[in-house]
Motif scaffolding. Sequence first.
Motif, PDB file in Angstrom:
ATOM      1  N   LEU A 173     -70.568 -73.916 -31.646  1.00 54.97           N
ATOM      2  CA  LEU A 173     -69.178 -73.763 -31.216  1.00 54.97           C
ATOM      3  C   LEU A 173     -69.053 -72.684 -30.146  1.00 54.97           C
ATOM      4  O   LEU A 173     -68.272 -72.817 -29.196  1.00 54.97           O
ATOM      5  N   LEU A 174     -69.826 -71.612 -30.297  1.00 49.05           N
ATOM      6  CA  LEU A 174     -69.767 -70.526 -29.316  1.00 49.05           C
ATOM      7  C   LEU A 174     -70.200 -71.004 -27.943  1.00 49.05           C
ATOM      8  O   LEU A 174     -69.526 -70.740 -26.940  1.00 49.05           O
ATOM      9  N   SER A 175     -71.326 -71.721 -27.898  1.00 49.57           N
ATOM     10  CA  SER A 175     -71.828 -72.191 -26.602  1.00 49.57           C
ATOM     11  C   SER A 175     -71.010 -73.343 -26.049  1.00 49.57           C
ATOM     12  O   SER A 175     -70.871 -73.492 -24.831  1.00 49.57           O
ATOM     13  N   ALA A 176     -70.464 -74.178 -26.920  1.00 48.58           N
ATOM     14  CA  ALA A 176     -69.755 -75.374 -26.463  1.00 48.58           C
ATOM     15  C   ALA A 176     -68.300 -75.113 -26.109  1.00 48.58           C
ATOM     16  O   ALA A 176     -67.727 -75.834 -25.288  1.00 48.58           O
ATOM     17  N   VAL A 177     -67.684 -74.100 -26.709  1.00 44.68           N
ATOM     18  CA  VAL A 177     -66.257 -73.877 -26.509  1.00 44.68           C
ATOM     19  C   VAL A 177     -65.974 -72.575 -25.773  1.00 44.68           C
ATOM     20  O   VAL A 177     -65.297 -72.564 -24.737  1.00 44.68           O
ATOM     21  N   LEU A 178     -66.493 -71.473 -26.272  1.00 41.30           N
ATOM     22  CA  LEU A 178     -66.125 -70.174 -25.702  1.00 41.30           C
ATOM     23  C   LEU A 178     -66.779 -69.908 -24.354  1.00 41.30           C
ATOM     24  O   LEU A 178     -66.140 -69.365 -23.448  1.00 41.30           O
ATOM     25  N   VAL A 179     -68.051 -70.257 -24.210  1.00 39.33           N
ATOM     26  CA  VAL A 179     -68.749 -69.961 -22.954  1.00 39.33           C
ATOM     27  C   VAL A 179     -68.094 -70.637 -21.755  1.00 39.33           C
ATOM     28  O   VAL A 179     -67.831 -69.995 -20.730  1.00 39.33           O
ATOM     29  N   PRO A 180     -67.807 -71.956 -21.809  1.00 40.23           N
ATOM     30  CA  PRO A 180     -67.156 -72.577 -20.649  1.00 40.23           C
ATOM     31  C   PRO A 180     -65.765 -72.019 -20.356  1.00 40.23           C
ATOM     32  O   PRO A 180     -65.295 -72.107 -19.210  1.00 40.23           O
ATOM     33  N   LEU A 181     -65.097 -71.469 -21.366  1.00 36.29           N
ATOM     34  CA  LEU A 181     -63.765 -70.919 -21.138  1.00 36.29           C
ATOM     35  C   LEU A 181     -63.803 -69.528 -20.524  1.00 36.29           C
ATOM     36  O   LEU A 181     -62.863 -69.125 -19.822  1.00 36.29           O
ATOM     37  N   THR A 182     -64.865 -68.775 -20.777  1.00 34.93           N
ATOM     38  CA  THR A 182     -64.949 -67.401 -20.272  1.00 34.93           C
ATOM     39  C   THR A 182     -65.664 -67.289 -18.931  1.00 34.93           C
ATOM     40  O   THR A 182     -65.369 -66.379 -18.150  1.00 34.93           O
ATOM     41  N   LEU A 183     -66.595 -68.183 -18.639  1.00 38.73           N
ATOM     42  CA  LEU A 183     -67.343 -68.086 -17.383  1.00 38.73           C
ATOM     43  C   LEU A 183     -66.455 -68.185 -16.139  1.00 38.73           C
ATOM     44  O   LEU A 183     -66.684 -67.440 -15.173  1.00 38.73           O
ATOM     45  N   PRO A 184     -65.458 -69.067 -16.086  1.00 40.55           N
ATOM     46  CA  PRO A 184     -64.610 -69.096 -14.888  1.00 40.55           C
ATOM     47  C   PRO A 184     -63.907 -67.769 -14.618  1.00 40.55           C
ATOM     48  O   PRO A 184     -63.711 -67.401 -13.452  1.00 40.55           O
ATOM     49  N   VAL A 185     -63.547 -67.052 -15.663  1.00 35.99           N
ATOM     50  CA  VAL A 185     -62.902 -65.751 -15.472  1.00 35.99           C
ATOM     51  C   VAL A 185     -63.858 -64.777 -14.807  1.00 35.99           C
ATOM     52  O   VAL A 185     -63.494 -64.015 -13.899  1.00 35.99           O
ATOM     53  N   ALA A 186     -65.121 -64.797 -15.250  1.00 34.72           N
ATOM     54  CA  ALA A 186     -66.119 -63.907 -14.665  1.00 34.72           C
ATOM     55  C   ALA A 186     -66.479 -64.316 -13.241  1.00 34.72           C
ATOM     56  O   ALA A 186     -66.888 -63.481 -12.432  1.00 34.72           O
ATOM     57  N   LEU A 187     -66.329 -65.598 -12.910  1.00 32.69           N
ATOM     58  CA  LEU A 187     -66.717 -66.091 -11.597  1.00 32.69           C
ATOM     59  C   LEU A 187     -65.651 -65.850 -10.535  1.00 32.69           C
ATOM     60  O   LEU A 187     -65.974 -65.804  -9.342  1.00 32.69           O
ATOM     61  N   ARG A 188     -64.430 -65.650 -10.932  1.00 29.29           N
ATOM     62  CA  ARG A 188     -63.332 -65.609  -9.966  1.00 29.29           C
ATOM     63  C   ARG A 188     -63.511 -64.494  -8.937  1.00 29.29           C
ATOM     64  O   ARG A 188     -63.273 -64.702  -7.735  1.00 29.29           O
ATOM     65  N   SER A 189     -63.940 -63.315  -9.365  1.00 26.35           N
ATOM     66  CA  SER A 189     -64.086 -62.200  -8.423  1.00 26.35           C
ATOM     67  C   SER A 189     -65.153 -62.499  -7.385  1.00 26.35           C
ATOM     68  O   SER A 189     -65.001 -62.151  -6.206  1.00 26.35           O
ATOM     69  N   ALA A 190     -66.240 -63.170  -7.802  1.00 25.17           N
ATOM     70  CA  ALA A 190     -67.296 -63.504  -6.843  1.00 25.17           C
ATOM     71  C   ALA A 190     -66.821 -64.564  -5.853  1.00 25.17           C
ATOM     72  O   ALA A 190     -67.134 -64.503  -4.652  1.00 25.17           O
ATOM     73  N   VAL A 191     -66.066 -65.547  -6.327  1.00 22.50           N
ATOM     74  CA  VAL A 191     -65.574 -66.609  -5.448  1.00 22.50           C
ATOM     75  C   VAL A 191     -64.588 -66.056  -4.429  1.00 22.50           C
ATOM     76  O   VAL A 191     -64.573 -66.477  -3.261  1.00 22.50           O
ATOM     77  N   SER A 192     -63.777 -65.117  -4.833  1.00 19.22           N
ATOM     78  CA  SER A 192     -62.779 -64.555  -3.918  1.00 19.22           C
ATOM     79  C   SER A 192     -63.416 -63.823  -2.747  1.00 19.22           C
ATOM     80  O   SER A 192     -62.764 -63.605  -1.716  1.00 19.22           O
ATOM     81  N   GLN A 193     -64.687 -63.427  -2.874  1.00 19.58           N
ATOM     82  CA  GLN A 193     -65.371 -62.722  -1.785  1.00 19.58           C
ATOM     83  C   GLN A 193     -66.123 -63.664  -0.851  1.00 19.58           C
ATOM     84  O   GLN A 193     -66.689 -63.232   0.143  1.00 19.58           O
ATOM     85  N   MET A 194     -66.148 -64.969  -1.155  1.00 20.48           N
ATOM     86  CA  MET A 194     -66.823 -65.935  -0.293  1.00 20.48           C
ATOM     87  C   MET A 194     -65.961 -66.255   0.917  1.00 20.48           C
ATOM     88  O   MET A 194     -64.730 -66.180   0.874  1.00 20.48           O
ATOM     89  N   ASP A 195     -66.614 -66.640   1.990  1.00 25.53           N
ATOM     90  CA  ASP A 195     -65.929 -67.061   3.205  1.00 25.53           C
ATOM     91  C   ASP A 195     -65.636 -68.556   3.097  1.00 25.53           C
ATOM     92  O   ASP A 195     -66.419 -69.400   3.524  1.00 25.53           O
TER      93      ASP A 195
END
Length: 247
Positions: free
Chosen positions: A19-41
């Motif tokens: 449940l942790l890998s199937a539910v929580l991980v996909p929900l939390t990774l986009p939050v962690a990725l947003r700051s990196a994406v905002s710095q892309m050109d």
Amino acid sequence: MAALARAELTLLGRSRSTLLSAVLVPLTLPVALRSAVSQMDLDEAGLDVGLVMLPASIGFSLLFGVYSALVGIYAARREELVLKRLRTGEPRDAEILAGAALPVVVTGLVQSLVLVAACTVVLDIPPPGAPHLAVLGLLLGLVLCAALGAVTATVTRTVESAQVTTLPLVLLSMTLSGVTVPLELLPDRLASVCALLPLSPVITLVRGGWTGDLSAYEALGAVATALAWTVLAVFAVRRWFRWEPRR
């Protein structure tokens, strides 16, 4: 198959690690990725943060919520001799595998829809220009990841080793399939090669469904690539899937 799916759903609810890998991980990774994406050109590629984050969220759901979870499930059921006992009954091989995969696939579908709704609201993403392409990409991704999960389970000796055997496809897809870095930002030659990876056509169809600028030729190419990988994965499962534990 429905009875197998209900039993698998019960077991899924009792497995905290799955449940942790199937539910929580996909929900939390986009939050962690947003700051990196905002710095892309992204302006040169005609994209924005939302059009990168939304397909990435679906990609995370497919990789962790469906693919990685199914590898562990198939390995666990094989080691517990569940698959071997089921083969002695009425269900056919395809029904056994589909019944075990159905709860995870449905969970991945619901999770993807929730992530799409959340990204649309939080990132102010406009309605999709070609929603049929996004739906097609998501459905192809669910079927493909389920088939690839069964393929990877053939080389997974234990449930613990599933964390290792899934890493190659997960890392390759996250870095080169347009999940975290859009293919439009890569050099043309490298992007052409990466477009042939298993998850690349899914991300291309989902993103193209929202931008609406995917040509018919590009859409057909992405669908053909996804179908080719699916057929290849199904053939590999029929040929090499192991129903008994390795001793």
